[in-house]
Design a protein around this motif. Sequence first.
Motif, mmCIF file in Angstrom:
data_model
loop_
_atom_site.group_PDB
_atom_site.id
_atom_site.type_symbol
_atom_site.label_atom_id
_atom_site.label_comp_id
_atom_site.label_asym_id
_atom_site.label_seq_id
_atom_site.Cartn_x
_atom_site.Cartn_y
_atom_site.Cartn_z
ATOM 1 N N THR A 143 -3.370 1.191 -3.636
ATOM 2 C CA THR A 143 -2.114 0.032 -4.375
ATOM 3 C C THR A 143 -1.824 0.931 -5.501
ATOM 4 O O THR A 143 -2.115 1.839 -5.918
ATOM 5 N N ASP A 144 -0.750 0.160 -6.344
ATOM 6 C CA ASP A 144 -0.527 0.418 -7.583
ATOM 7 C C ASP A 144 -1.542 0.657 -8.487
ATOM 8 O O ASP A 144 -1.402 1.123 -9.645
ATOM 9 N N ALA A 145 -2.711 -0.488 -8.183
ATOM 10 C CA ALA A 145 -3.591 -0.589 -9.019
ATOM 11 C C ALA A 145 -4.852 -0.073 -8.646
ATOM 12 O O ALA A 145 -5.854 0.407 -9.545
ATOM 13 N N ILE A 146 -5.203 -0.103 -7.337
ATOM 14 C CA ILE A 146 -6.820 0.297 -7.099
ATOM 15 C C ILE A 146 -6.687 1.547 -5.909
ATOM 16 O O ILE A 146 -5.746 1.552 -5.222
ATOM 17 N N VAL A 147 -7.859 2.014 -5.690
ATOM 18 C CA VAL A 147 -8.156 2.750 -4.420
ATOM 19 C C VAL A 147 -9.076 1.906 -3.633
ATOM 20 O O VAL A 147 -10.233 1.544 -4.431
ATOM 21 N N LEU A 148 -8.979 1.607 -2.587
ATOM 22 C CA LEU A 148 -10.169 0.879 -1.823
ATOM 23 C C LEU A 148 -10.753 1.420 -0.497
ATOM 24 O O LEU A 148 -10.029 2.248 0.073
ATOM 25 N N ARG A 171 0.741 -1.118 0.035
ATOM 26 C CA ARG A 171 0.109 -0.051 -0.144
ATOM 27 C C ARG A 171 0.994 1.226 0.157
ATOM 28 O O ARG A 171 1.802 1.286 0.638
ATOM 29 N N TRP A 172 0.401 2.208 -1.035
ATOM 30 C CA TRP A 172 1.068 3.508 -0.687
ATOM 31 C C TRP A 172 0.594 4.390 0.120
ATOM 32 O O TRP A 172 1.329 5.195 0.797
ATOM 33 N N PHE A 173 -0.582 4.285 0.373
ATOM 34 C CA PHE A 173 -1.336 5.157 1.430
ATOM 35 C C PHE A 173 -2.155 4.218 2.339
ATOM 36 O O PHE A 173 -2.982 3.266 1.707
ATOM 37 N N ASP A 174 -2.464 4.487 3.616
ATOM 38 C CA ASP A 174 -3.326 3.824 4.412
ATOM 39 C C ASP A 174 -3.726 4.817 5.427
ATOM 40 O O ASP A 174 -2.798 5.345 6.074
ATOM 41 N N GLY A 175 -4.983 4.824 5.645
ATOM 42 C CA GLY A 175 -5.512 6.094 6.389
ATOM 43 C C GLY A 175 -6.974 5.561 6.804
ATOM 44 O O GLY A 175 -7.662 4.711 6.260
ATOM 45 N N SER A 185 -12.639 20.590 2.433
ATOM 46 C CA SER A 185 -11.844 20.159 3.449
ATOM 47 C C SER A 185 -12.224 18.938 4.121
ATOM 48 O O SER A 185 -13.574 18.954 4.344
ATOM 49 N N CYS A 186 -11.424 18.010 4.613
ATOM 50 C CA CYS A 186 -11.837 17.058 5.516
ATOM 51 C C CYS A 186 -10.666 16.521 6.453
ATOM 52 O O CYS A 186 -9.517 16.676 6.019
ATOM 53 N N ALA A 187 -10.912 16.114 7.636
ATOM 54 C CA ALA A 187 -9.692 15.702 8.535
ATOM 55 C C ALA A 187 -9.849 14.533 8.595
ATOM 56 O O ALA A 187 -10.545 13.599 8.835
ATOM 57 N N TRP A 188 -8.520 13.927 8.252
ATOM 58 C CA TRP A 188 -8.144 12.333 8.440
ATOM 59 C C TRP A 188 -7.884 12.063 9.914
ATOM 60 O O TRP A 188 -7.061 12.613 10.313
ATOM 61 N N THR A 189 -8.446 11.025 10.416
ATOM 62 C CA THR A 189 -8.073 10.412 11.600
ATOM 63 C C THR A 189 -6.665 10.122 11.714
ATOM 64 O O THR A 189 -5.811 10.304 12.785
ATOM 65 N N THR A 190 -6.181 9.187 10.786
ATOM 66 C CA THR A 190 -4.972 8.520 10.634
ATOM 67 C C THR A 190 -4.671 8.611 9.210
ATOM 68 O O THR A 190 -5.447 8.449 8.398
ATOM 69 N N ARG A 191 -3.243 8.749 8.912
ATOM 70 C CA ARG A 191 -2.638 8.704 7.375
ATOM 71 C C ARG A 191 -1.224 8.223 7.549
ATOM 72 O O ARG A 191 -0.471 8.875 8.521
ATOM 73 N N ALA A 192 -1.037 7.330 6.578
ATOM 74 C CA ALA A 192 0.155 6.870 6.526
ATOM 75 C C ALA A 192 0.670 6.678 5.061
ATOM 76 O O ALA A 192 -0.111 6.021 4.294
ATOM 77 N N ILE A 193 1.779 7.277 4.618
ATOM 78 C CA ILE A 193 2.252 7.041 3.071
ATOM 79 C C ILE A 193 3.637 6.286 3.146
ATOM 80 O O ILE A 193 4.604 6.742 4.022
ATOM 81 N N ASP A 194 3.685 5.513 2.327
ATOM 82 C CA ASP A 194 5.031 4.585 2.320
ATOM 83 C C ASP A 194 6.007 5.496 1.557
ATOM 84 O O ASP A 194 5.989 5.411 0.243
ATOM 85 N N ARG A 195 6.899 5.884 2.225
ATOM 86 C CA ARG A 195 7.915 6.589 1.634
ATOM 87 C C ARG A 195 9.450 6.013 1.749
ATOM 88 O O ARG A 195 10.475 6.626 1.456
#
Length: 448
Positions: free
Chosen positions: A304-309, A191-195, A246-256
């Motif tokens: 992911t590389d292919a989808i947003v879920l 996953r590139w992003f998980d929030g 605008s919207c407030a994310w509770t958690t957010r993680a980006i794979d850098r």
Amino acid sequence: MTKLSPLALLGDAVTRKFTPVLQSVLVTPQHLYATDLDVGVSVPANGFTLVGADAACVPFADLKRLADGAKLETIGVALREIQPPTLDAEPACVRAVARWLDTESFDAVVLRVSNAADRTAIVAWANARGADIVDAAAYTHVVSEILRLRDATRRPPERYLDLAAGDLSLEGIEVLDTADFPAPPDSNAPRWFDGTIDAAQLLDALARVAPAMANNPTRFNLCAACVEPETGRVVATDGHRLHTASCAWTTRAIDRDRKDGKGDPIVPPSFVHGCFAFGLSRRLVEILVKRLGTVSGALHVWTTDAIVLVEAVETGVRWHARVADGQFPDHRQFIPRDADLTWKLVASRVELRTELARLAKLIGRDTGLLVLSPGGGAELRVEGKKVRSRAIKLGVESDLPSAVGLNIDYALDALDALSGDAVAIEGDAKAIHWRGGGVQCLVMQVCI
């Protein structure tokens, strides 16, 4: 909050075109899954298990037919173990079932019984003769029990008995080959992003920007909403107008920290330059705007590389779409700085929208122009002619140097997107900028 049936949710992703497989639902022990290749929806299977098969593909039309009896209790009965019945002392419902079974030849049957007393009697009768009884409480279980009761050749029973209000009816269910059904998304893919985000927050932001998404497949990069988790901004544009919320994310993680085979860092793919962002396709946004009002609590979102879920944490319902194609324009360069704005009007959003909507009914939303004039005047014009209106008077903080116009449809969409009642209408040499309640809408000017 209205709770939707699984059938309604799955129907959003079932195509009415193409092959019979894409007009079907994939049934697995974990989920019921439908997709039209653009978007996909999966709902939990409520814990039933399949015997003799890992999955089955059931036409959506058959599910709809079964859904007519969703309020009926369902009983699955495997008949191979049943001995010839003694019916003298049995209730009428049991005698009716037994007579019908005696005239048919198949290995298994699913009974739907509307009357609780009849249901109890049939269960007792079947249990006494060694039948395999499985209770189910919804139409999804009707499908699961048909699959559960497969015979030795692994072919599903071809019929089920519908015993409702004393009437017997016979219908067939066709189960298609699952090999041709598109595979559900891989939940274990990197996953590139998980929030996580509150469902109401995401719904509010998407509903406000959705009208500005493009509907032209040749501009595929604009047929999406751009989501920036780090800034909390959601943006959409069709090239003529731009909405931001605008919207407030509770958690957010980006794979850098991901690296390639040589050990070099991989920059996370972004839908827009300048910060990390991902795109939600127009189809997915439309479905989420329609359905998130029935969801409470948190949403789990990942890419992911292919989808947003997008997953409703409380219910386990999932929506997904392919990653939006192309590159979203750098919207920051189109939003004017306060120093660049040369004029400003103020108005009551409710009053202005009510009057514009009344006039739009007379001339059509697509044909008129809203013209803002020096001194706070506002009027509608069609083909150069003025449309009679009640007095629309706008407050003036900084007057316009000359009259400016904009599409009435865009003006109404902007007023719908804004929140609160106080609206600021500002402009520079190119665009008209609407603000209200933290929402911004930018609409290109029309030459007068």
